[in-house]
Motif scaffolding. Sequence first.
Motif, PDB file in Angstrom:
ATOM      1  N   GLU A  17      38.492  29.829  43.853  1.00 31.56           N
ATOM      2  CA  GLU A  17      38.195  28.802  42.850  1.00 31.56           C
ATOM      3  C   GLU A  17      37.945  29.427  41.482  1.00 31.56           C
ATOM      4  OE1 GLU A  17      35.060  25.129  42.019  1.00 31.56           O
ATOM      5  OE2 GLU A  17      35.232  25.976  44.038  1.00 31.56           O
ATOM      6  N   ASN A  18      37.124  30.465  41.446  1.00 25.68           N
ATOM      7  CA  ASN A  18      36.858  31.147  40.167  1.00 25.68           C
ATOM      8  C   ASN A  18      38.123  31.790  39.621  1.00 25.68           C
ATOM      9  OD1 ASN A  18      34.134  30.496  40.098  1.00 25.68           O
ATOM     10  ND2 ASN A  18      33.513  32.356  41.187  1.00 25.68           N
ATOM     11  N   PHE A  23      42.491  32.309  35.698  1.00 24.88           N
ATOM     12  CA  PHE A  23      43.924  32.536  35.524  1.00 24.88           C
ATOM     13  C   PHE A  23      44.580  31.414  34.728  1.00 24.88           C
ATOM     14  CE2 PHE A  23      48.376  32.185  36.964  1.00 24.88           C
ATOM     15  CZ  PHE A  23      48.833  33.420  36.518  1.00 24.88           C
ATOM     16  N   ASP A  24      44.218  30.178  35.010  1.00 28.06           N
ATOM     17  CA  ASP A  24      44.806  29.055  34.277  1.00 28.06           C
ATOM     18  C   ASP A  24      44.519  29.159  32.791  1.00 28.06           C
ATOM     19  OD1 ASP A  24      45.834  28.023  36.584  1.00 28.06           O
ATOM     20  OD2 ASP A  24      44.257  26.526  36.879  1.00 28.06           O
ATOM     21  N   LEU A 386      45.259  38.562  35.542  1.00 30.46           N
ATOM     22  CA  LEU A 386      46.647  38.908  35.849  1.00 30.46           C
ATOM     23  C   LEU A 386      46.712  39.851  37.044  1.00 30.46           C
ATOM     24  CD1 LEU A 386      48.081  39.504  32.245  1.00 30.46           C
ATOM     25  CD2 LEU A 386      48.176  37.412  33.618  1.00 30.46           C
ATOM     26  N   LEU A 387      45.774  40.801  37.094  1.00 30.29           N
ATOM     27  CA  LEU A 387      45.725  41.722  38.227  1.00 30.29           C
ATOM     28  C   LEU A 387      45.437  40.959  39.516  1.00 30.29           C
ATOM     29  CD1 LEU A 387      45.519  43.740  35.850  1.00 30.29           C
ATOM     30  CD2 LEU A 387      43.868  45.031  37.202  1.00 30.29           C
ATOM     31  N   ARG A 388      44.515  40.000  39.423  1.00 36.51           N
ATOM     32  CA  ARG A 388      44.155  39.229  40.616  1.00 36.51           C
ATOM     33  C   ARG A 388      45.315  38.343  41.060  1.00 36.51           C
ATOM     34  NH1 ARG A 388      38.594  38.379  37.671  1.00 36.51           N
ATOM     35  NH2 ARG A 388      37.514  40.251  38.386  1.00 36.51           N
ATOM     36  N   ALA A 389      46.062  37.831  40.084  1.00 33.77           N
ATOM     37  CA  ALA A 389      47.238  37.024  40.435  1.00 33.77           C
ATOM     38  C   ALA A 389      48.258  37.874  41.183  1.00 33.77           C
ATOM     39  CB  ALA A 389      47.859  36.434  39.169  1.00 33.77           C
ATOM     40  N   ALA A 390      48.435  39.113  40.736  1.00 38.56           N
ATOM     41  CA  ALA A 390      49.368  40.027  41.410  1.00 38.56           C
ATOM     42  C   ALA A 390      48.879  40.339  42.817  1.00 38.56           C
ATOM     43  CB  ALA A 390      49.518  41.307  40.595  1.00 38.56           C
ATOM     44  N   ARG A 391      47.575  40.529  42.973  1.00 39.95           N
ATOM     45  CA  ARG A 391      47.029  40.838  44.294  1.00 39.95           C
ATOM     46  C   ARG A 391      47.167  39.636  45.230  1.00 39.95           C
ATOM     47  NH1 ARG A 391      42.095  43.480  41.261  1.00 39.95           N
ATOM     48  NH2 ARG A 391      42.862  45.619  41.040  1.00 39.95           N
ATOM     49  N   LEU A 392      46.903  38.453  44.702  1.00 41.03           N
ATOM     50  CA  LEU A 392      47.040  37.259  45.522  1.00 41.03           C
ATOM     51  C   LEU A 392      48.485  37.097  45.980  1.00 41.03           C
ATOM     52  CD1 LEU A 392      45.227  34.908  46.504  1.00 41.03           C
ATOM     53  CD2 LEU A 392      46.102  33.572  44.573  1.00 41.03           C
TER      54      LEU A 392
END
Length: 426
Positions: A17-18, A23-24, A386-392
Motif C-alpha cells: 500500500e505504501n 510510486f504513483d 523506482l527500485l521497488r517497482a523493479a523489485r516487485l
Amino acid sequence: MIIGKDIIEQYNKAEIENFNTDFDFLQNKLTKSGANVTEIVNKIADFQVAIPSWALGAGGTRFGRFSYGGEPSSLEQKLDDVGLIHALTHSAGAISLHIPWDIPNDVAAIKEKAVSHGLIFDAMNSNTFQDQAGAKHSYKFGSLNAVNEDSRAYAVEHNKEVIRIGKELGSKSLTVWLADGASFPGQLNFQTALSNTEKSLKEIYAGMPEDWKLFIEYKPYEPNFYSTTIQDWGTSFMLANACGERAYTLVDLGHHLPNTNIEQIVATLMYKGKLGGFHFNDSKYGDDDLTVGSIKPYALFLIFNELVYGMENNANNPYPAWMIDASHNIKDPLEDLLQSLEAILIAYATALLVDQKALKTAQLNNDVVGAQDILQNAYRTDVRPLLRAARLQTGAALDPIAAYRNLKVRENLITERGLETKATGL
C-alpha cells in the motif's frame, strides 16, 4: 537457509500500500517531465551486480578481525549466501570467485548449486599477492614484475590455472590485480618492472580462450607504498593495449588518490573502448572498502552519469562487468552488501533521469548554471520507488534489508553454521 518466492510475496503484502502511494506520485511527476518510467524501471530490473566470494565474511584490518557468526566456510555456503542476496534483490545474479580460496572440489555440483540460485560465474580473480602453503616460489619481491624468472613463471602459471577453472565453471573473464611494487627507492628498476609485467600479462592473455576478456586493475599504493607497478589507469590502459583488443582496464572506486576525478577516467576509457569492469565501494582516504555510497554518493552519481552516457554513445566499449568489492569490519556482511546494491541502483536510476539532450544544449551554450541544475535535479530525486517497482516486477523484496531482518537471516545462519565459522580466504 532458502528464501522462497512465497515468503517474499507474503512479506511484500504488508508493504504494497505504501509502495503504491509513493510510486504513483513519482510516476506522475516523472511522466510530466518527459521521462519514460516503464523503460527506466525495466533497466533497473535488468541491472545485475556480481558479489565477490570474499565479501561474504567479516573483513578486518592489520589490527583485528571481528566475526559475525554464521559465516560461509565453504564455496557451497558462499553460493548459498549470494543466493540469499539475489532472492531478496534480484540484482545480484552473479558471483566472482578468488583462486585459490574458491577452488571447487566438484565442478558439476558447484555449477548445479549456482543454477539453483539463479547465479552465473562472473570474472575469476587470481591471487599472486600472497604465498600459499607449499608454494614453490615466493611473491615477496613481486609476481608478474619479479626479477626472479621462476617467480614470474609461477605467477603466470597460476593465472592460467585460474582460467582453466573459470572455463569449467562458465566464466568468461579474468581479473588481474597486482600488489607488485617497491617499498623503498632503489629496490627495483621501474622500466624493468613494467617490462616484466607486460611480458607476463601477454603470456596470460595468450592463454585465454578467444571469447574471454582480461581485466587489468590498478592501484596507487598498498601494500607497497613507494611505488606500485600498475599504479594508475594510464598504466593499465597502456598494458591492455599491449595485450590486445580483449584486454581492458578495470576501475575500482577505492583505487584512487583523494579527490581524483574518477568520472573523467570513466569517460576517457569508454571513449577509447577500454573500460572492461567496475568495482564498487566507497572511501574517505584511499582503498577503505566501505559500503557503496556511504561517503560520497554525489560522486557515485556523477560516475554513473558518465557510465550511462558511455553505454548509450560508445558502441566500441563492451558492456561493463559490475562487481562490489568491499570489506565489512563492523557490519553484518550481507546487510552491507544489500546497502551497497541499493546505493548502486539509486545512482544508476538517478543517472537515467538526467536529460542528456538538455544537458548537451546547456554545454554547447556554456550555460554552467543550467548544466549544474540539470544534474542536481536528477540527483535530488528520490528514486527509491523506482527500485521497488523493479523489485516487485522481478519478485524481489520491496525493502531487502527490512526483509532480511524480519526473516532473521543472520540468526538462522548462526543456527545452521555456528558462531565460530570463518569465511575462507580472509
